[in-house]
Structures are given as structure tokens and as C-alpha cells.
Enzyme design. Structure first.
Site, PDB file in Angstrom:
ATOM      1  N   GLY A   8       0.849  -1.223   0.059  1.00 49.89           N
ATOM      2  CA  GLY A   8       0.117   0.140   0.017  1.00 49.89           C
ATOM      3  C   GLY A   8       0.736   1.165   0.036  1.00 49.89           C
ATOM      4  N   ASN A   9       0.365   2.469   0.274  1.00 53.85           N
ATOM      5  CA  ASN A   9       0.884   3.760   0.215  1.00 53.85           C
ATOM      6  C   ASN A   9       1.529   4.014   1.400  1.00 53.85           C
ATOM      7  OD1 ASN A   9      -0.089   5.131  -2.114  1.00 53.85           O
ATOM      8  ND2 ASN A   9      -2.032   4.780  -1.453  1.00 53.85           N
ATOM      9  N   LYS A  13       1.051  -5.283   3.741  1.00 52.31           N
ATOM     10  CA  LYS A  13       0.301  -6.353   4.460  1.00 52.31           C
ATOM     11  C   LYS A  13       0.658  -7.878   3.878  1.00 52.31           C
ATOM     12  CE  LYS A  13      -2.770  -3.262   3.818  1.00 52.31           C
ATOM     13  NZ  LYS A  13      -3.389  -2.363   3.410  1.00 52.31           N
ATOM     14  N   GLY A  94      -6.616   1.412 -10.085  1.00 51.03           N
ATOM     15  CA  GLY A  94      -5.267   0.854  -9.242  1.00 51.03           C
ATOM     16  C   GLY A  94      -5.533  -0.750  -9.002  1.00 51.03           C
ATOM     17  N   ILE A  95      -4.660  -1.518  -8.929  1.00 53.44           N
ATOM     18  CA  ILE A  95      -4.618  -2.710  -8.875  1.00 53.44           C
ATOM     19  C   ILE A  95      -5.222  -3.138  -7.717  1.00 53.44           C
ATOM     20  CG2 ILE A  95      -3.317  -4.858  -8.358  1.00 53.44           C
ATOM     21  CD1 ILE A  95      -3.683  -4.308 -11.409  1.00 53.44           C
ATOM     22  N   ASP A  96      -5.076  -2.421  -6.620  1.00 45.90           N
ATOM     23  CA  ASP A  96      -5.864  -2.688  -5.242  1.00 45.90           C
ATOM     24  C   ASP A  96      -7.462  -2.516  -5.590  1.00 45.90           C
ATOM     25  OD1 ASP A  96      -5.633  -0.012  -5.782  1.00 45.90           O
ATOM     26  OD2 ASP A  96      -5.518   0.713  -3.517  1.00 45.90           O
TER      27      ASP A  96
END
Length: 244
Positions: A8-9, A13, A94-96
Site C-alpha cells: 500500500g501507500n 500487508k 489501481g490494482i488494489d
């Protein structure tokens, strides 16, 4: 076993899965992540695949050092996903957000779904009951709101997250806490109300680092799961393997 890693930014995780069962979960910084992954592999020696989804500024090369021990996979826009993508600029999505949309599609079939990811940014992603991804919204998260008040004003202090004592802040600090926390809560509830007014047969999924803090403050009924992205990443990878 599969090790999923979400970059993440703010932090990294990870989770270990055997099938769809989550065995272990990890959180670490970008500075020490290689050593952390090495330790995970020593603890869970049956891991065969490392699956990575990234929105943060971490290069692929450190992960590729594990190729001698594992199959290394980077989830990308070219991979198969279980929904049709109606986003006007699909390559900027975004991939997330794509992984979260995939997880919502897998776990809550035949429903309209709104996924809210509350982290550095708060993202809203809508997938309808015919598995079409429409898009959503991007807003500043709690930490960004505190930082922006401090960075773009002359005298407001930089505070850390804290529950406001009352709706009406009786000091500068309490006014900031009320504005940041209550402002985001009302914003999320407002988005949910608008989606509910437009669509029926609806489920809301709340995830991300601020899930637990926000979930108890929202008026709307939600499905809260702070590990939803990692679960979705595991399911997206299994879908990829079946459809490649």
C-alpha cells in the site's frame, strides 16, 4: 500454500493461505520487507507461490530474488478478472481497487456491491449485480486529513487519530478531531445513502487500515473486514490460475 502481499501507500500487508483458509497475517514497513518475507518462508515452509499486488513505490526486483524458492506472481491489468470493466480509463484503475472488486464479486454473487477501502485514501468501488465494474470515488483518508490541516495552514497542529469527545469541539484540537473524524463518517454514510437510493439488493463492504475505527461509527449496516483485500488477492490469484 500461498503468500499474498499487498503493497500500500503506507505499509505492506501479507497473509498466508491454504486454499481459502487464512493461516497467518503480517504487517511490516517497506524498509525491512525482504527480511520479513524470509522469516515468513521459514515459518511456513510449504508456501509455493508469492502473489503481489502493489500501489506503493516498491520495485519488483526484491521480490524476484525469491524466484529460486517460489513461483512469483505480480497481479496486473492484463490478468483475468471476474467482472467486466466499464471504467473509462481502465489502465489508470489501481490494482488494489481491481482486486477488491474481484473479491466482492467472488464473495457476494448476484448483488450490487460497494467496496469502501479506508486507508491512506478512501476509495469507493461499485460492482453491480451483473458483475459490471462502474467506478466510484477517491477521497483523502483520516491521516491525510490531519496532515493537510497542519501542512496547509499556519498554526494548526499535527494531531494523531483520536475519537472526538463531542460533535462540538470546545478547543482547537477537539475541533480538528471532530472535523476529521465526523467529517469522514458523514461522508461515507452520505455516499452509502446515495447508492442505496439508486440501487436495491445491496451490500457494503468496509475494509482497510481504519476499518475497526470507522465501522462502529457508521449508521449504515456494513460488512466490515480489515483483511478483505488479502482474501480477495488470494481468490484473484486462484481465478488467474484457472483462466490463464
Amino acid at each position: 500454500m500461498i503468500l499474498t502481499v499487498d503493497i500500500g501507500n503506507t505499509r505492506i500487508k501479507g497473509a498466508v493461505f491454504e486454499g481459502n483458509t487464512q493461516i497467518d497475517t503480517f504487517f511490516f514497513t517497506k524498509i525491512d520487507f525482504q527480511k520479513k518475507i524470509e522469516n515468513i518462508l521459514k515459518t511456513h515452509q510449504k508456501i509455493t507461490d508469492l502473489v503481489v499486488a502493489s500501489v506503493g513505490n516498491v520495485k519488483k526486483e526484491p521480490f524476484l530474488t525469491f524466484k529460486k524458492e517460489l513461483n512469483v506472481h505480480f497481479i496486473s491489468h492484463e490478468d483475468p478478472f471476474p467482472f467486466s470493466n466499464d471504467y473509462e480509463t481502465p489502465l489508470t484503475l489501481g490494482i488494489d481497487r481491481m482486486v477488491l472488486a474481484a473479491g466482492a464479486t467472488f464473495q457476494f454473487p448476484d448483488q450490487n456491491r460497494l467496496v469502501i477501502d479506508a486507508g491512506t485514501c478512501v476509495t469507493f468501488d461499485f460492482i453491480d449485480d451483473t458483475n459490471r465494474y462502474h467506478g466510484g470515488a477517491i477521497a483523502p483518508g483520516l491521516r491525510l486529513r490531519y496532515e493537510s490541516l497542519h501542512n496547509f495552514t499556519a498554526k494548526l497542529p499535527l494531531l494523531t487519530l483520536e475519537s472526538p469527545k463531542d460533535l462540538i469541539g470546545n478547543s482547537t484540537s477537539e475541533s480538528i478531531h471532530s472535523g476529521v473524524v465526523n467529517g469522514l463518517v458523514y461522508e461515507i454514510d452520505g455516499f452509502i445513502d446515495e447508492y442505496r437510493a439508486r440501487y436495491s439488493n445491496f451490500i457494503i463492504i468496509l475494509t482497510g487500515g481504519d476499518t475497526d475505527f470507522l465501522a462502529k461509527r457508521l449508521k449504515n449496516t456494513i460488512f466490515a473486514n480489515s483483511n478483505f483485500l488479502l482474501e480477495s488477492l488470494n481468490q484473484t490469484f486462484q481465478y488467474k490460475i484457472k483462466n490463464d
